[in-house]
Scaffold this motif. Sequence first.
Motif, mmCIF file in Angstrom:
data_model
loop_
_atom_site.group_PDB
_atom_site.id
_atom_site.type_symbol
_atom_site.label_atom_id
_atom_site.label_comp_id
_atom_site.label_asym_id
_atom_site.label_seq_id
_atom_site.Cartn_x
_atom_site.Cartn_y
_atom_site.Cartn_z
ATOM 1 N N GLU A 96 1.178 -5.708 -7.065
ATOM 2 C CA GLU A 96 1.277 -7.164 -6.924
ATOM 3 C C GLU A 96 1.684 -7.565 -5.514
ATOM 4 N N VAL A 97 2.581 -6.810 -4.888
ATOM 5 C CA VAL A 97 2.935 -7.090 -3.490
ATOM 6 C C VAL A 97 1.697 -6.960 -2.614
ATOM 7 N N MET A 98 0.969 -5.877 -2.826
ATOM 8 C CA MET A 98 -0.248 -5.623 -2.053
ATOM 9 C C MET A 98 -1.281 -6.724 -2.270
ATOM 10 N N LEU A 99 -1.481 -7.116 -3.529
ATOM 11 C CA LEU A 99 -2.491 -8.122 -3.835
ATOM 12 C C LEU A 99 -2.084 -9.505 -3.350
ATOM 13 N N ALA A 100 -0.792 -9.849 -3.477
ATOM 14 C CA ALA A 100 -0.343 -11.157 -3.000
ATOM 15 C C ALA A 100 -0.618 -11.306 -1.506
ATOM 16 N N ALA A 101 -0.355 -10.251 -0.743
ATOM 17 C CA ALA A 101 -0.643 -10.295 0.693
ATOM 18 C C ALA A 101 -2.148 -10.337 0.946
ATOM 19 N N SER A 102 -2.911 -9.590 0.129
ATOM 20 C CA SER A 102 -4.358 -9.546 0.340
ATOM 21 C C SER A 102 -5.008 -10.898 0.061
ATOM 22 N N LEU A 150 0.826 -1.206 0.000
ATOM 23 C CA LEU A 150 0.000 0.000 0.000
ATOM 24 C C LEU A 150 0.860 1.256 0.000
ATOM 25 N N ASN A 151 1.814 1.317 0.897
ATOM 26 C CA ASN A 151 2.680 2.498 0.981
ATOM 27 C C ASN A 151 3.492 2.691 -0.292
ATOM 28 N N LEU A 175 -8.197 -1.016 -0.109
ATOM 29 C CA LEU A 175 -7.626 -1.435 -1.391
ATOM 30 C C LEU A 175 -8.367 -0.824 -2.571
ATOM 31 N N SER A 176 -9.693 -0.668 -2.458
ATOM 32 C CA SER A 176 -10.425 -0.019 -3.551
ATOM 33 C C SER A 176 -9.973 1.426 -3.722
ATOM 34 N N LYS A 177 -9.510 2.050 -2.641
ATOM 35 C CA LYS A 177 -9.043 3.437 -2.735
ATOM 36 C C LYS A 177 -7.688 3.517 -3.432
ATOM 37 N N VAL A 178 -6.957 2.387 -3.488
ATOM 38 C CA VAL A 178 -5.718 2.371 -4.261
ATOM 39 C C VAL A 178 -6.039 2.540 -5.747
ATOM 40 N N GLY A 179 -7.091 1.851 -6.205
ATOM 41 C CA GLY A 179 -7.517 2.029 -7.587
ATOM 42 C C GLY A 179 -7.959 3.452 -7.854
ATOM 43 N N ASN A 215 6.758 0.326 -11.321
ATOM 44 C CA ASN A 215 6.817 0.046 -9.890
ATOM 45 C C ASN A 215 5.449 0.171 -9.235
ATOM 46 N N LEU A 216 4.543 0.936 -9.851
ATOM 47 C CA LEU A 216 3.163 0.906 -9.395
ATOM 48 C C LEU A 216 2.598 -0.505 -9.584
ATOM 49 N N PHE A 217 2.904 -1.119 -10.716
ATOM 50 C CA PHE A 217 2.490 -2.506 -10.952
ATOM 51 C C PHE A 217 3.136 -3.443 -9.930
ATOM 52 N N VAL A 218 4.423 -3.254 -9.649
ATOM 53 C CA VAL A 218 5.121 -4.118 -8.689
ATOM 54 C C VAL A 218 4.476 -4.030 -7.312
ATOM 55 N N PHE A 219 4.213 -2.811 -6.849
ATOM 56 C CA PHE A 219 3.626 -2.650 -5.517
ATOM 57 C C PHE A 219 2.167 -3.113 -5.498
#
Length: 535
Positions: free
Chosen positions: A140-146, A123-124, A252-256, A134-138
Motif C-alpha cells: 500500500e505504501v508503494m501503491l500510494a506513491a505510485s 519497494l524495499n 512494480l510488476s516484478k513485485v507481484g 506487512n507485505l500488504f502494508v508495504f
Amino acid sequence: MIAWTDHLVAAPILVPMFAGALMILAGDRRRGAVVALGLASTVTLLGLAVLLLGMADTPEVRVYRKGDWPAAFGIVLVHDRLSALMLALVAVLGLAAFIFSLARWDRAGTHFHPLFQFQLMGLNGAFLTGDLFNLFVFFEVMLAASYGLALHGSGTARVRAGLHYLVVNLVASLLFLVGVSVVYGISGTLSMADLAARMRDVADADRALLEAGLAVMGVAFLIKAAIWPLGFWLPGTYAAAAAPAAAILSILSKVGVYAVLRVWLLLFGEEGGASAGFGATVLLAGGLLTIAFGSVAVLAAQNLPRMAGASVLVSSGTLLAAVGTGQAAVTGGALLYLATSVLALGSLFLLIELVERGREVGADVLAVTREAFGSGEDKEDMREPEAVGVAIPAMVAMLGLGFMACTLLLAGLPPLSGFLAKFAIMAPLLGPAGAPVSGASWAFIAALVLSGLATVVAMVRTGIDIFWASPIAVPRVSLLEVAPVGLLLALCAVLTVAAGPVMDYTLAAASALHAPGPYLEGVLGGAAAQPEPRP
C-alpha cells in the motif's frame, strides 16, 4: 542478540522514509535542499544494496526482529539472496530515474521527490518483509506513491490512465486483505516462515479454505504482476506516465512476481504436504498466455511508449511461467532474466523520452504504413550524384545505439545477457540428452522464441521508421538524461561479461527458494512457535 550489521537490513526502508519526510517539511520551494536529500538517499541506498548483495552470497539468512520478538508473533525483515538482488535492482533503477528527473521532470508537478522516496521505501519493504500483513502494508505504501507518480505532470491521457490504474489496484488490495484475513483465521499466523512450517499439518477440513484464502491473495499478486487477462491496465498506464515515473513503475510488476515466487515456493513447494504444487498449472498456463498477449501487443503498438509497456507484459509472463515449471534450474535462469529485463525496460522508458523529443508531435505512424502510401519525398536529385548517404549527428547515433541495445536485450538475441538468460531458462526445460521433453516445456520454449521474434520485428520496424525512414531532428539532451540510460545499459553489459558468477548467484538463490529449510530455520530459530488452537 542482534548484531550491529543486522540493523543494515532495516536501513533500505528507513533511509527513504526519513528522506521523504524531510522533503515534505522542506517544501517544493527549497528545491536545492530537496534535491540534495534525494541524491544522498538514492546514493546511500545504492551503497547499502551493494553491501547487502555481498553479505547475501552465503547460505546464512539474516533476520532482523523488531523488538526481538519471535518471528511467529513479531515483525521480521529477512535478508537472503533473492531480497538482496531485488534491493540492488531497485537502488540502481531508482538512482537512474532520480538523476533523469532532475533535467526537468521533477518540476512538472508538486511533491515528485517525496513520492519517489516513499516509492523506494515501499519497494524495499516489500522485498524484505517476512510476514504477509506487512507485505500488504508495504504494497500500500508503494501503491500510494505510485498513484501520485503515475499522475505526475497532469494531462488528460495521464489522468485517465492513472485513474484506471488506481481503481484496478484498489480492487487488488481489497482481494489481498480478504485473502490475508482468511489465512490468519485458519492458520493463526501471518509469518510466511511459520505458515510454511504448518502447511503439512493443516487439518483436511481446513485445508480447502486455507487454499482458497491463499488463492484470493494470489489473484491480488497476479493482478500486480499483470498476468493475462488481468494486465489490461499496464500498457496504457506506463505509456502515459512521465519518463522517470515510468522507469521506476516498470519494476512494480516484478513485485507481484516476487510475491508469487516467495510465497508460492514457501507454501506450495515439496514441503507443502497435500498442498504441494497447488496452482502450478495456473502459473504456467497464465504465464504462457501473458507472453502471447504481450507479444501481440508489442506487434500492434503504434507508438514506442505502448510498445515498452507491452514488453513489460512479456517479461512478467516469462517469469510467471518459469515459476510454474517448479524447476530450480529454470528459476535460476529466470532470475537472470528478471535482472536483465528490469534494467533494459528502465533504460527503454528513459530512452523513449529522448527519442520522442526529436520527432514531430503526433508522428506515430508505422514504417509499413509510410511505405504503403509513400512520403512524397522519394525523388532522387540527379544534380548531386556525389551525395551518398546521410550524415547522422552524434546524439542521434547514440540514441540509435541505445535503442539497438534495448532491442537485443528484450528480444534475447546474442551476445548480451538477454540471450544468456533465455538460454539458461530453456536448457533445463530440454533436460538431459535422450530424456523425453514434456509438451508444457515445448510450449514454453516456443513462447520464448516467438516472443523474441515478435520483439525483433516490432522494434526493428519502429527503429527503421524513427532513425532511417524519417530521421528525427537532433534533440536537445543534457548529460543528466544520457548518463542514466548509459548506466543501465552498462550494467546489462556487466551482466553479460560476468555471466558465470551472476548465474552462480541466481542458481544458489533459486536452490534456496526451492529448498527453504535454511530460510525457515533462520527466521524461526528452530521449531515454529505453536499458539493455542483457535476456536
